[in-house]
Design a protein around this motif. Structure first.
Motif, PDB file in Angstrom:
ATOM      1  N   SER A 154      79.777  11.834 -82.649  1.00  0.00           N
ATOM      2  CA  SER A 154      79.654  13.087 -81.911  1.00  0.00           C
ATOM      3  C   SER A 154      79.661  12.779 -80.436  1.00  0.00           C
ATOM      4  CB  SER A 154      78.354  13.813 -82.291  1.00  0.00           C
ATOM      5  OG  SER A 154      78.150  14.914 -81.420  1.00  0.00           O
ATOM      6  N   ASP A 155      80.235  13.672 -79.626  1.00  0.00           N
ATOM      7  CA  ASP A 155      80.243  13.499 -78.188  1.00  0.00           C
ATOM      8  C   ASP A 155      79.013  14.094 -77.540  1.00  0.00           C
ATOM      9  OD1 ASP A 155      81.499  12.412 -75.975  1.00  0.00           O
ATOM     10  OD2 ASP A 155      82.337  14.342 -75.370  1.00  0.00           O
ATOM     11  N   ASP A 156      78.102  14.555 -78.395  1.00  0.00           N
ATOM     12  CA  ASP A 156      76.864  15.175 -77.922  1.00  0.00           C
ATOM     13  C   ASP A 156      76.022  14.142 -77.173  1.00  0.00           C
ATOM     14  OD1 ASP A 156      74.674  16.691 -77.452  1.00  0.00           O
ATOM     15  OD2 ASP A 156      74.158  17.042 -79.552  1.00  0.00           O
ATOM     16  N   SER A 157      75.402  14.531 -76.088  1.00  0.00           N
ATOM     17  CA  SER A 157      74.611  13.613 -75.275  1.00  0.00           C
ATOM     18  C   SER A 157      73.224  13.420 -75.818  1.00  0.00           C
ATOM     19  CB  SER A 157      74.522  14.109 -73.837  1.00  0.00           C
ATOM     20  OG  SER A 157      73.917  15.386 -73.790  1.00  0.00           O
TER      21      SER A 157
ATOM     22  N   VAL B 237      77.422   4.067 -72.755  1.00  0.00           N
ATOM     23  CA  VAL B 237      76.137   4.325 -72.092  1.00  0.00           C
ATOM     24  C   VAL B 237      76.069   5.791 -71.687  1.00  0.00           C
ATOM     25  CG1 VAL B 237      75.873   1.961 -71.260  1.00  0.00           C
ATOM     26  CG2 VAL B 237      77.069   3.648 -69.846  1.00  0.00           C
ATOM     27  N   LEU B 238      74.847   6.272 -71.552  1.00  0.00           N
ATOM     28  CA  LEU B 238      74.630   7.670 -71.179  1.00  0.00           C
ATOM     29  C   LEU B 238      73.936   7.729 -69.823  1.00  0.00           C
ATOM     30  CD1 LEU B 238      74.753  10.659 -72.069  1.00  0.00           C
ATOM     31  CD2 LEU B 238      72.457  10.362 -73.049  1.00  0.00           C
ATOM     32  N   PRO B 239      74.660   8.106 -68.771  1.00  0.00           N
ATOM     33  CA  PRO B 239      74.021   8.259 -67.453  1.00  0.00           C
ATOM     34  C   PRO B 239      72.943   9.342 -67.502  1.00  0.00           C
ATOM     35  CG  PRO B 239      76.424   8.253 -67.287  1.00  0.00           C
ATOM     36  CD  PRO B 239      76.091   8.397 -68.734  1.00  0.00           C
ATOM     37  N   ARG B 240      72.053   9.308 -66.535  1.00  0.00           N
ATOM     38  CA  ARG B 240      70.965  10.292 -66.516  1.00  0.00           C
ATOM     39  C   ARG B 240      71.514  11.709 -66.385  1.00  0.00           C
ATOM     40  NH1 ARG B 240      69.206   5.630 -64.367  1.00  0.00           N
ATOM     41  NH2 ARG B 240      67.198   4.841 -65.108  1.00  0.00           N
ATOM     42  N   ARG B 241      72.635  11.841 -65.759  1.00  0.00           N
ATOM     43  CA  ARG B 241      73.312  13.126 -65.683  1.00  0.00           C
ATOM     44  C   ARG B 241      74.766  12.898 -66.053  1.00  0.00           C
ATOM     45  NH1 ARG B 241      71.195  15.812 -59.968  1.00  0.00           N
ATOM     46  NH2 ARG B 241      68.945  15.917 -60.536  1.00  0.00           N
TER      47      ARG B 241
ATOM     48  N   ASP C 286      69.673  -0.263 -67.367  1.00  0.00           N
ATOM     49  CA  ASP C 286      68.557   0.615 -67.738  1.00  0.00           C
ATOM     50  C   ASP C 286      69.075   2.016 -68.031  1.00  0.00           C
ATOM     51  OD1 ASP C 286      66.039   1.541 -68.226  1.00  0.00           O
ATOM     52  OD2 ASP C 286      65.534   1.869 -66.109  1.00  0.00           O
ATOM     53  N   LEU C 287      69.942   2.093 -69.032  1.00  0.00           N
ATOM     54  CA  LEU C 287      70.513   3.363 -69.474  1.00  0.00           C
ATOM     55  C   LEU C 287      70.488   3.393 -70.994  1.00  0.00           C
ATOM     56  CD1 LEU C 287      73.689   3.599 -67.176  1.00  0.00           C
ATOM     57  CD2 LEU C 287      71.568   4.915 -66.939  1.00  0.00           C
ATOM     58  N   LYS C 288      70.561   4.589 -71.554  1.00  0.00           N
ATOM     59  CA  LYS C 288      70.613   4.718 -73.003  1.00  0.00           C
ATOM     60  C   LYS C 288      71.965   4.234 -73.496  1.00  0.00           C
ATOM     61  CE  LYS C 288      69.557   7.977 -76.730  1.00  0.00           C
ATOM     62  NZ  LYS C 288      69.169   9.381 -77.071  1.00  0.00           N
ATOM     63  N   HIS C 289      71.954   3.474 -74.589  1.00  0.00           N
ATOM     64  CA  HIS C 289      73.181   2.904 -75.144  1.00  0.00           C
ATOM     65  C   HIS C 289      73.420   3.419 -76.567  1.00  0.00           C
ATOM     66  CE1 HIS C 289      72.354   0.099 -71.893  1.00  0.00           C
ATOM     67  NE2 HIS C 289      73.499  -0.541 -72.114  1.00  0.00           N
ATOM     68  N   ARG C 290      74.656   3.318 -76.969  1.00  0.00           N
ATOM     69  CA  ARG C 290      75.004   3.492 -78.378  1.00  0.00           C
ATOM     70  C   ARG C 290      76.251   2.660 -78.664  1.00  0.00           C
ATOM     71  NH1 ARG C 290      77.525   9.645 -79.236  1.00  0.00           N
ATOM     72  NH2 ARG C 290      79.452   9.339 -78.061  1.00  0.00           N
ATOM     73  N   VAL C 291      76.456   2.350 -79.939  1.00  0.00           N
ATOM     74  CA  VAL C 291      77.605   1.526 -80.338  1.00  0.00           C
ATOM     75  C   VAL C 291      78.445   2.313 -81.337  1.00  0.00           C
ATOM     76  CG1 VAL C 291      78.363  -0.627 -81.393  1.00  0.00           C
ATOM     77  CG2 VAL C 291      76.298  -0.596 -79.981  1.00  0.00           C
ATOM     78  N   LEU C 292      79.742   2.409 -81.044  1.00  0.00           N
ATOM     79  CA  LEU C 292      80.694   3.047 -81.945  1.00  0.00           C
ATOM     80  C   LEU C 292      81.365   1.965 -82.787  1.00  0.00           C
ATOM     81  CD1 LEU C 292      80.187   5.236 -79.792  1.00  0.00           C
ATOM     82  CD2 LEU C 292      82.637   5.757 -79.852  1.00  0.00           C
ATOM     83  N   PHE C 293      81.499   2.195 -84.080  1.00  0.00           N
ATOM     84  CA  PHE C 293      82.156   1.246 -84.972  1.00  0.00           C
ATOM     85  C   PHE C 293      83.415   1.866 -85.571  1.00  0.00           C
ATOM     86  CE2 PHE C 293      77.794  -0.441 -85.057  1.00  0.00           C
ATOM     87  CZ  PHE C 293      78.052  -1.788 -84.855  1.00  0.00           C
ATOM     88  N   PHE C 294      84.496   1.076 -85.568  1.00  0.00           N
ATOM     89  CA  PHE C 294      85.751   1.448 -86.210  1.00  0.00           C
ATOM     90  C   PHE C 294      85.991   0.454 -87.345  1.00  0.00           C
ATOM     91  CE2 PHE C 294      85.832   2.586 -81.797  1.00  0.00           C
ATOM     92  CZ  PHE C 294      86.480   3.813 -81.712  1.00  0.00           C
ATOM     93  N   GLU C 295      86.531   0.906 -88.453  1.00  0.00           N
ATOM     94  CA  GLU C 295      86.837   0.003 -89.558  1.00  0.00           C
ATOM     95  C   GLU C 295      88.012  -0.889 -89.200  1.00  0.00           C
ATOM     96  OE1 GLU C 295      85.697   1.750 -93.798  1.00  0.00           O
ATOM     97  OE2 GLU C 295      87.102   3.056 -92.751  1.00  0.00           O
ATOM     98  N   GLY C 296      87.897  -2.180 -89.534  1.00  0.00           N
ATOM     99  CA  GLY C 296      88.976  -3.125 -89.282  1.00  0.00           C
ATOM    100  C   GLY C 296      88.926  -3.680 -87.869  1.00  0.00           C
ATOM    101  N   ASP C 297      89.784  -4.664 -87.611  1.00  0.00           N
ATOM    102  CA  ASP C 297      89.897  -5.267 -86.283  1.00  0.00           C
ATOM    103  C   ASP C 297      90.914  -4.474 -85.473  1.00  0.00           C
ATOM    104  OD1 ASP C 297      90.233  -6.769 -84.024  1.00  0.00           O
ATOM    105  OD2 ASP C 297      90.468  -8.681 -85.047  1.00  0.00           O
ATOM    106  N   ARG C 298      90.407  -3.726 -84.514  1.00  0.00           N
ATOM    107  CA  ARG C 298      91.290  -2.877 -83.696  1.00  0.00           C
ATOM    108  C   ARG C 298      91.309  -3.334 -82.241  1.00  0.00           C
ATOM    109  NH1 ARG C 298      91.617   3.036 -85.801  1.00  0.00           N
ATOM    110  NH2 ARG C 298      91.194   2.815 -88.002  1.00  0.00           N
ATOM    111  N   THR C 299      90.959  -4.596 -82.009  1.00  0.00           N
ATOM    112  CA  THR C 299      90.881  -5.085 -80.637  1.00  0.00           C
ATOM    113  C   THR C 299      92.237  -5.129 -79.954  1.00  0.00           C
ATOM    114  OG1 THR C 299      90.971  -7.340 -81.522  1.00  0.00           O
ATOM    115  CG2 THR C 299      88.795  -6.426 -81.043  1.00  0.00           C
ATOM    116  N   LYS C 300      93.324  -5.080 -80.743  1.00  0.00           N
ATOM    117  CA  LYS C 300      94.674  -5.065 -80.145  1.00  0.00           C
ATOM    118  C   LYS C 300      95.274  -3.659 -80.173  1.00  0.00           C
ATOM    119  CE  LYS C 300      94.920  -9.547 -79.516  1.00  0.00           C
ATOM    120  NZ  LYS C 300      93.548  -9.889 -79.913  1.00  0.00           N
TER     121      LYS C 300
END
Length: 393
Positions: free
Chosen positions: A389-392, A304-308, A351-365
């Protein structure tokens, strides 16, 4: 019904054959069949994949039980395997017969005692062992331990053939022919107060539709009320209400009722009790972007992206673990990540902006998950998988 008619020559799939042979040598039949089913999900007409499946599905019950990895029903009776099934014309029980492989290998004399079933060599009318026993008079003129061969005239009207061996595939009458890549969603309701688990729902879904366990993200389990499946009119009302509920949740696109097919599966055919299955086809006028065919596994992480500030993950303040619903793995058709991301984001109440990062494969462990390994990012409201990107912005 589509059935396997084995040609003299067919296109081999060397990579699949090698993987399956290596797995079978170590007794891993379940994993081997997973490989075959994933290939058939992508190429349901593959003769080589069907032949590979029949080589070990047609083995004896003892061999199956002694396997290191027994095959569950969700695999054994998958609709993708229907072309190699043999079905009794009278009672519709199904089994696998490897006679077509023996015939292709040059064996022509297949007379046998106590066969699983017999088949007419002219019209392919087929009867299982139980139906043959019900239709045959008991012989009292021979010793009880003497072998009696069961060949008999074909009961099909107008046919002068004989029920005998070999027994070849007939296909399965109750499999719904459908391109799995045209399915937007499958709604499953079970009669009674308790909804099925995903594992339970997969059994009837994969038995009647050309889907596999990897397609679980397409399945939406909903509650029913006892008695609503008692007749056709109440089942239709239940089905319509479930489709409308899914539309309100934006889990499927609008006007889904016109694109839906309803299947009522009775307890005798299903795994446990009555099921109502509603298949919703994709909307041709509003297709999902870049819908692929291969099913792959991805790990997702919600930020999530906080307002600041900058993008950050959501963690439990006490345990330090990722907050429930923001981290996990999904097996989905290639090219559907944008759709999946929007569904995951839609479950959040923040009520914040969201994004989802995807990694290939099952990396839950994976305790050392690195942002340098991110496969792609989907931002809220976007239908594009972008580089990380880490860009906001």
């Amino acid at each position: 019904m589509r059935r396997l008619e084995l040609p003299e020559q067919w296109e081999r799939v060397p990579e699949l054959r090698q993987r399956v042979e290596d797995l079978l040598k170590s007794g891993r039949r379940r994993t081997a069949l997973d490989e075959v089913l994933r290939h058939l999900r992508h190429d349901p007409e593959s003769t080589d994949a069907l032949v590979l499946a029949l080589t070990f599905l047609g083995q004896s019950r003892t061999e199956t039980l002694e396997s290191v990895e027994p095959m569950p029903d969700v695999q054994r009776w998958c609709a993708l395997l229907a072309p190699i099934m043999t079905e009794c014309t009278a009672c519709h029980v199904a089994w696998y017969s490897n006679h077509v492989l023996l015939r292709h290998g040059g064996i022509t004399d297949m007379a046998m005692a106590n066969p699983v079933g017999l088949q007419c060599q002219d019209c392919r009318y087929t009867l299982c062992r139980d139906c043959l026993a019900r239709g045959r008079a008991q012989s009292h003129a021979v010793p009880v331990d003497m072998v009696e061969f069961a060949d008999q005239p074909c009961p099909a009207s107008g046919c002068n053939g004989t029920l005998t061996t070999p027994v070849f595939p007939t296909g399965c009458h109750d499999v719904t022919p459908m391109d799995p890549n045209e399915i937007e969603g499958v709604i499953v309701a079970r009669d009674g107060l308790i909804p099925p688990t995903m594992d339970e729902a997969l059994v009837p879904v994969t038995k009647f539709l050309p889907l596999i366990a990897d397609d679980a993200p397409l399945i939406h389990i909903r509650r029913s009320i006892p008695g609503l499946m008692s007749d056709e009119s109440t089942r239709e009302e239940l089905a319509r209400s479930l489709v409308l509920e899914m539309e309100r949740e934006m889990a499927i696109t609008s006007a889904a009722w016109a694109r839906s097919e309803r299947m009522f599966i009775r307890a005798g055919t299903a795994n446990d009790t009555d099921y109502l299955i509603i298949v919703v086809r994709k909307d041709e006028h509003h297709p999902s972007p870049r819908r692929g065919t291969r099913v792959l596994t991805y790990t997702y992480l919600v930020q999530v992206l906080p307002r600041r500030g900058t993008w950050g993950t959501l963690r439990d303040p006490h345990s330090g673990d990722f907050r429930e619903g923001t981290f996990g793995a999904v097996a989905v058709p290639e090219g559907t990540l944008a759709d999946i991301a929007q569904k995951i984001i839609g479950q959040s109440t923040m009520d914040l902006k969201h994004r989802v990062l995807f990694f290939e494969g099952d990396r839950t462990k994976d305790e050392k998950l690195s942002f340098a390994d991110v496969y792609g990012v989907v931002t809220q409201g976007s239908d594009i998988v972008s580089p990380y990107s880490d860009d906001s912005a």
